[in-house]
Design a protein around this motif. Structure first.
Motif, PDB file in Angstrom:
ATOM      1  N   VAL A 277       1.074  -1.240   0.057  1.00  0.00           N
ATOM      2  CA  VAL A 277      -0.494  -0.075   0.113  1.00  0.00           C
ATOM      3  C   VAL A 277       0.888   1.769   0.003  1.00  0.00           C
ATOM      4  O   VAL A 277       1.038   2.721  -0.413  1.00  0.00           O
ATOM      5  CB  VAL A 277      -1.109   0.276   1.445  1.00  0.00           C
ATOM      6  N   ILE A 278       2.251   0.734   1.238  1.00  0.00           N
ATOM      7  CA  ILE A 278       2.378   2.788   0.928  1.00  0.00           C
ATOM      8  C   ILE A 278       3.391   3.048  -0.077  1.00  0.00           C
ATOM      9  O   ILE A 278       3.416   3.865  -0.696  1.00  0.00           O
ATOM     10  CB  ILE A 278       2.850   2.471   2.260  1.00  0.00           C
ATOM     11  N   THR A 279       4.002   1.869  -0.741  1.00  0.00           N
ATOM     12  CA  THR A 279       5.238   2.553  -1.293  1.00  0.00           C
ATOM     13  C   THR A 279       5.013   1.229  -2.519  1.00  0.00           C
ATOM     14  O   THR A 279       6.063   1.904  -3.771  1.00  0.00           O
ATOM     15  CB  THR A 279       6.717   1.616  -1.175  1.00  0.00           C
ATOM     16  N   SER A 280       3.864   0.815  -2.435  1.00  0.00           N
ATOM     17  CA  SER A 280       3.234   0.668  -4.172  1.00  0.00           C
ATOM     18  C   SER A 280       4.402  -1.212  -4.100  1.00  0.00           C
ATOM     19  O   SER A 280       4.394  -1.101  -5.853  1.00  0.00           O
ATOM     20  CB  SER A 280       3.163   1.322  -5.577  1.00  0.00           C
ATOM     21  N   SER A 281       4.637  -1.695  -4.056  1.00  0.00           N
ATOM     22  CA  SER A 281       5.492  -3.474  -3.677  1.00  0.00           C
ATOM     23  C   SER A 281       5.118  -4.365  -4.307  1.00  0.00           C
ATOM     24  O   SER A 281       3.948  -4.504  -3.746  1.00  0.00           O
ATOM     25  CB  SER A 281       6.157  -3.187  -2.823  1.00  0.00           C
ATOM     26  N   ASN A 282       5.439  -3.941  -6.007  1.00  0.00           N
ATOM     27  CA  ASN A 282       4.860  -4.827  -6.959  1.00  0.00           C
ATOM     28  C   ASN A 282       5.158  -6.616  -6.119  1.00  0.00           C
ATOM     29  O   ASN A 282       4.391  -7.257  -5.927  1.00  0.00           O
ATOM     30  CB  ASN A 282       5.326  -5.015  -8.231  1.00  0.00           C
ATOM     31  N   SER A 283       6.095  -6.457  -5.027  1.00  0.00           N
ATOM     32  CA  SER A 283       6.475  -7.874  -4.890  1.00  0.00           C
ATOM     33  C   SER A 283       5.714  -8.298  -4.233  1.00  0.00           C
ATOM     34  O   SER A 283       5.404  -9.883  -3.377  1.00  0.00           O
ATOM     35  CB  SER A 283       8.218  -8.394  -4.634  1.00  0.00           C
ATOM     36  N   ASP A 284       5.456  -7.689  -3.222  1.00  0.00           N
ATOM     37  CA  ASP A 284       5.081  -7.808  -1.571  1.00  0.00           C
ATOM     38  C   ASP A 284       3.117  -8.308  -2.245  1.00  0.00           C
ATOM     39  O   ASP A 284       2.502  -9.062  -1.631  1.00  0.00           O
ATOM     40  CB  ASP A 284       4.874  -6.748  -0.587  1.00  0.00           C
ATOM     41  N   THR A 285       2.613  -7.482  -3.113  1.00  0.00           N
ATOM     42  CA  THR A 285       0.940  -7.536  -3.437  1.00  0.00           C
ATOM     43  C   THR A 285       1.595  -8.622  -4.021  1.00  0.00           C
ATOM     44  O   THR A 285       0.393  -9.598  -3.918  1.00  0.00           O
ATOM     45  CB  THR A 285       1.292  -6.684  -4.483  1.00  0.00           C
ATOM     46  N   ARG A 286       2.455  -9.429  -5.045  1.00  0.00           N
ATOM     47  CA  ARG A 286       2.467 -10.788  -5.556  1.00  0.00           C
ATOM     48  C   ARG A 286       2.384 -11.662  -4.505  1.00  0.00           C
ATOM     49  O   ARG A 286       1.603 -12.422  -4.741  1.00  0.00           O
ATOM     50  CB  ARG A 286       3.574 -10.586  -6.881  1.00  0.00           C
ATOM     51  N   ALA A 287       3.500 -12.358  -3.790  1.00  0.00           N
ATOM     52  CA  ALA A 287       3.059 -12.436  -2.856  1.00  0.00           C
ATOM     53  C   ALA A 287       1.826 -12.173  -1.956  1.00  0.00           C
ATOM     54  O   ALA A 287       1.669 -13.991  -1.405  1.00  0.00           O
ATOM     55  CB  ALA A 287       4.362 -12.323  -1.305  1.00  0.00           C
ATOM     56  N   LEU A 288       0.827 -12.133  -1.552  1.00  0.00           N
ATOM     57  CA  LEU A 288      -0.929 -12.302  -1.332  1.00  0.00           C
ATOM     58  C   LEU A 288      -1.184 -12.930  -2.126  1.00  0.00           C
ATOM     59  O   LEU A 288      -2.301 -13.637  -2.024  1.00  0.00           O
ATOM     60  CB  LEU A 288      -0.955 -10.708  -0.486  1.00  0.00           C
ATOM     61  N   TRP A 289      -1.219 -11.995  -3.986  1.00  0.00           N
ATOM     62  CA  TRP A 289      -1.792 -12.172  -4.517  1.00  0.00           C
ATOM     63  C   TRP A 289      -2.214 -14.325  -4.804  1.00  0.00           C
ATOM     64  O   TRP A 289      -3.104 -14.891  -4.867  1.00  0.00           O
ATOM     65  CB  TRP A 289      -1.629 -11.681  -5.745  1.00  0.00           C
ATOM     66  N   MET A 290      -0.904 -14.150  -4.617  1.00  0.00           N
ATOM     67  CA  MET A 290      -0.386 -15.524  -4.946  1.00  0.00           C
ATOM     68  C   MET A 290      -0.436 -17.288  -3.863  1.00  0.00           C
ATOM     69  O   MET A 290      -0.779 -17.908  -3.978  1.00  0.00           O
ATOM     70  CB  MET A 290       0.949 -16.205  -5.729  1.00  0.00           C
ATOM     71  N   ALA A 291      -0.326 -16.031  -2.572  1.00  0.00           N
ATOM     72  CA  ALA A 291      -0.873 -16.506  -1.845  1.00  0.00           C
ATOM     73  C   ALA A 291      -2.404 -17.198  -1.574  1.00  0.00           C
ATOM     74  O   ALA A 291      -2.537 -18.686  -0.648  1.00  0.00           O
ATOM     75  CB  ALA A 291       0.040 -16.452  -0.186  1.00  0.00           C
TER      76      ALA A 291
END
Length: 258
Positions: A76-90
């Protein structure tokens, strides 16, 4: 009344697309007015605007809340793609999108058939406004996850906000912005959502989504070289799409009478 939608759209390059929407819910006073404008494509990609919504939906399906928070906050804060993808795939894209359909009434799906690509979801500005209104009202009703997501949106730094907070005169607002120009695309996409509290359970949401045509070969070469080197490209998005984005969002907010 300020700049009209038609006047703002003069900043849209031929062949580009833009949308804006605003909605007020739960506020006292006259009945709320939902406003939207669409020029060009009916649906656009705006991956970064959906990250807070994905994080909200994912939390209910993650047993390890430490894992959720470690990835959701930077998403949310830094718009991290890798962190978004981690939740998306988990959690799984179908589960996340089904959860948003249940909570917000929006029916979204990955457009290209590859469920691993969270950025491929195509939406309308009006749908995004509806979803954020649901998120905000859930927070106001006591949902701690929604409250966390909105608090992180209030921490989004000014250098990622394209001046939207200043133009809308809401320095305290929760905000999420995004920018992208794919090597296989002919546009630079720049977009933003702002959530403005109205007291009690009231909230106004304003959304702007732009896709400016970007075909100059030299400009594209420089842009993609900077992306490849991990250098910031917000200044180019500001140059190409910033005025249009702010103009559309300011007009949408004015049209609600909020």
């Amino acid at each position: 009344m300020g700049t009209s939608f038609a006047e703002s759209l003069r900043d849209l390059r031929q062949g580009g697309s833009a949308q804006a929407a605003a909605i007020t819910r739960g506020a006292s006073g006259p009945p709320p007015r939902a406003v939207s404008v669409v020029h060009g494509l009916d649906r656009l990609r705006c991956a970064s605007l959906l990250k807070p919504l994905y994080c909200w939906a994912a939390a209910a399906h993650v047993t390890d809340q430490g894992f959720w928070r470690r990835h959701a906050e930077p998403a949310v804060i830094t718009s991290s793609n890798s962190d978004t993808r981690a939740l998306w795939m988990a959690v799984g894209p179908r589960v996340i999108l089904a959860e948003l359909r249940r909570r917000c009434g929006v029916s979204w799906r990955p457009a290209n058939g590859d469920p691993s690509r969270f950025g491929s979801v195509e939406v309308t500005a009006a749908e995004v406004a509806d979803a954020y209104a649901a998120l905000s009202q859930s927070a106001l009703a006591g949902d701690p996850v929604a409250a966390d997501v909105l608090s992180w949106m209030r921490e989004v730094p000014a250098d990622q906000a394209f001046g939207v907070r200043d133009v809308l005169r809401v320095p305290e607002a929760a905000i999420k912005c995004g920018w992208y120009g794919g090597a296989d695309e002919s546009w630079l996409r720049t977009h933003a959502v702002v959530v403005i509290p109205r007291g009690g359970v009231g909230v106004t949401v304003v959304v702007g989504m732009t896709a400016q045509l970007y075909t100059d070969e030299r400009q594209r070469e420089i842009y993609h070289a900077r992306v490849a080197e991990g250098l910031p490209v917000e200044a180019e998005h500001e140059r190409v799409g910033g005025p249009l984005l702010r103009g559309l969002m300011a007009r949408a907010l004015a049209e609600t009478g909020a």
